[in-house]
Motif scaffolding. Sequence first.
Motif, PDB file in Angstrom:
ATOM      1  N   SER A 110       0.815  -1.209   0.000  1.00 32.03           N
ATOM      2  CA  SER A 110       0.000   0.000   0.000  1.00 32.03           C
ATOM      3  C   SER A 110       0.849   1.259   0.000  1.00 32.03           C
ATOM      4  N   ARG A 168     -13.206   3.870  -1.284  1.00 35.79           N
ATOM      5  CA  ARG A 168     -11.837   3.423  -1.552  1.00 35.79           C
ATOM      6  C   ARG A 168     -11.183   4.247  -2.664  1.00 35.79           C
ATOM      7  N   LYS A 175       1.013   3.826  -3.748  1.00 35.75           N
ATOM      8  CA  LYS A 175       0.627   5.226  -3.927  1.00 35.75           C
ATOM      9  C   LYS A 175       1.813   6.077  -4.352  1.00 35.75           C
ATOM     10  N   THR A 201       0.832   9.034   3.196  1.00 33.72           N
ATOM     11  CA  THR A 201       0.119   7.761   3.139  1.00 33.72           C
ATOM     12  C   THR A 201       0.346   6.943   4.399  1.00 33.72           C
ATOM     13  N   SER A 228      -8.329   7.275  -1.906  1.00 30.71           N
ATOM     14  CA  SER A 228      -7.007   7.024  -2.468  1.00 30.71           C
ATOM     15  C   SER A 228      -6.599   8.133  -3.419  1.00 30.71           C
ATOM     16  N   THR A 229      -7.507   8.522  -4.319  1.00 31.73           N
ATOM     17  CA  THR A 229      -7.203   9.577  -5.279  1.00 31.73           C
ATOM     18  C   THR A 229      -6.985  10.903  -4.562  1.00 31.73           C
ATOM     19  N   ASN A 239      -2.535   6.229   7.200  1.00 23.80           N
ATOM     20  CA  ASN A 239      -2.959   4.840   7.377  1.00 23.80           C
ATOM     21  C   ASN A 239      -2.702   4.341   8.792  1.00 23.80           C
TER      22      ASN A 239
END
Length: 445
Positions: free
Chosen positions: A157, A372, A161, A392, A376-377, A396
């Motif tokens: 993950s 989701r 990104k 990120t 994310s975008t 997270n």
Amino acid sequence: MARPDHLADRAARPVYALIHDEDEGRMCADIPDEACAHQPRNVVISALVLSLTKTGDRLMDPKIVLAWMVSVLGAPSVIIGLLSPVREALALLPQLFIARIIRQRPRRKFFWALGSAGQALSLIAMAICALTLEGWALGGGVLAALACFALSRGVSSVAYKDVLGKTVSKARRGAVAGYGASLGGIAASALGVWLMVMEAGGNDQGPAFFAGLLLAAAGLWLLAAALYLLLAEASGSTDGGVNAIEAVRAQLALVWKEAPLRDFLIVRALLISTALATPFYVAIAQDRSGTDLAGLGGFLLAGALASALGGWVWGRASDASSRLVMAAAGVLAALAAAGVLASQLLDAPWAASPAFYAGIVFVLSLAHEGVRLGRSTYLVDLASEKMRAHYTAVSNTVIGALLLLMGAVSGAVFSFGAEYALAFLGTCSLAAAGMAVRLKPVSGA
């Protein structure tokens, strides 16, 4: 003889031309020139890799497939309630520490591939547990393998990104995620239909059946790892890779110092509700319609169709305004909860229909797909190239801790009845929608 990367470029261009207009082909001012030259390859490979992993996610979905497996194979019922929190939280919590190691390497695609291989090995371990263990041993083995799966997922993950931000332009990122989700949804739809046919034929779905599903998912992750290595990734900045343990306090303080990041995290925390709600819908369906986890095919089909539709719709919409996508998804999740609660209060005749709950799972899955893709975008567009992996990992890690907290709260509320848990989670989704509208615009509107 042509090099593999040149062959990949040539093979990807016709596919890329089908999904993007030629006059849009070089919209890549925000990525390095080297990556711009290879953008067709990177877009196609990224979409293919996502489609493989999305299909794998359906094959081993902890909320449905793994819960069904441990229930049918005789693991204690308490294990079912632990599957989703373990999968989600352990994929998020260690990322603040992983980011430092990843940041020290100029190319990060190898970390994604390593994480993908780790997920495959974890699924193979689950398959062995299904074939050889029973009771508490089975439940403990599956949870341990799922923990390893989640930790590997965390590595992928963070790397994903950051690599996406270097290899695919801002105008293409949401679409890449959308195409991957749609292709994975179509493949999973076929699986759901197949399972429904098997159930109608009275086939016995024992340990070998579950092991087969898990091994198939493992194969998809191994293939994805091999494909990801074909990405054309330019070297990136290695600054900012400070010792994570020493920097934890400073990084968490960053959340409160930077209002756009803080506001995003509040919205994302509230939208955890869309990830936690499915088991409560299943519980109500079991109570009111007699449906149990043997209806796996119908639930999988509903979720897969939602991914196929939602991936295309939400992906394109995220490129226009990812914050409004999160708002719309929150409203949709709240409406799903309201629909079930209203049917219970009114004692509606359709409240005893398995098809009604399959439809609700479809709506919730559609909403979660929007969450989701939107979140994310939004995060990738919000962060600079230098801070992307850091943002990120920090976000997270924070969400991983809040996920455990919200899971505990919703579980406590569930002890009073599944309807109370749905009311709580639906309210969170609605509050998230209201706050998402007020987030800082980063991707268009």
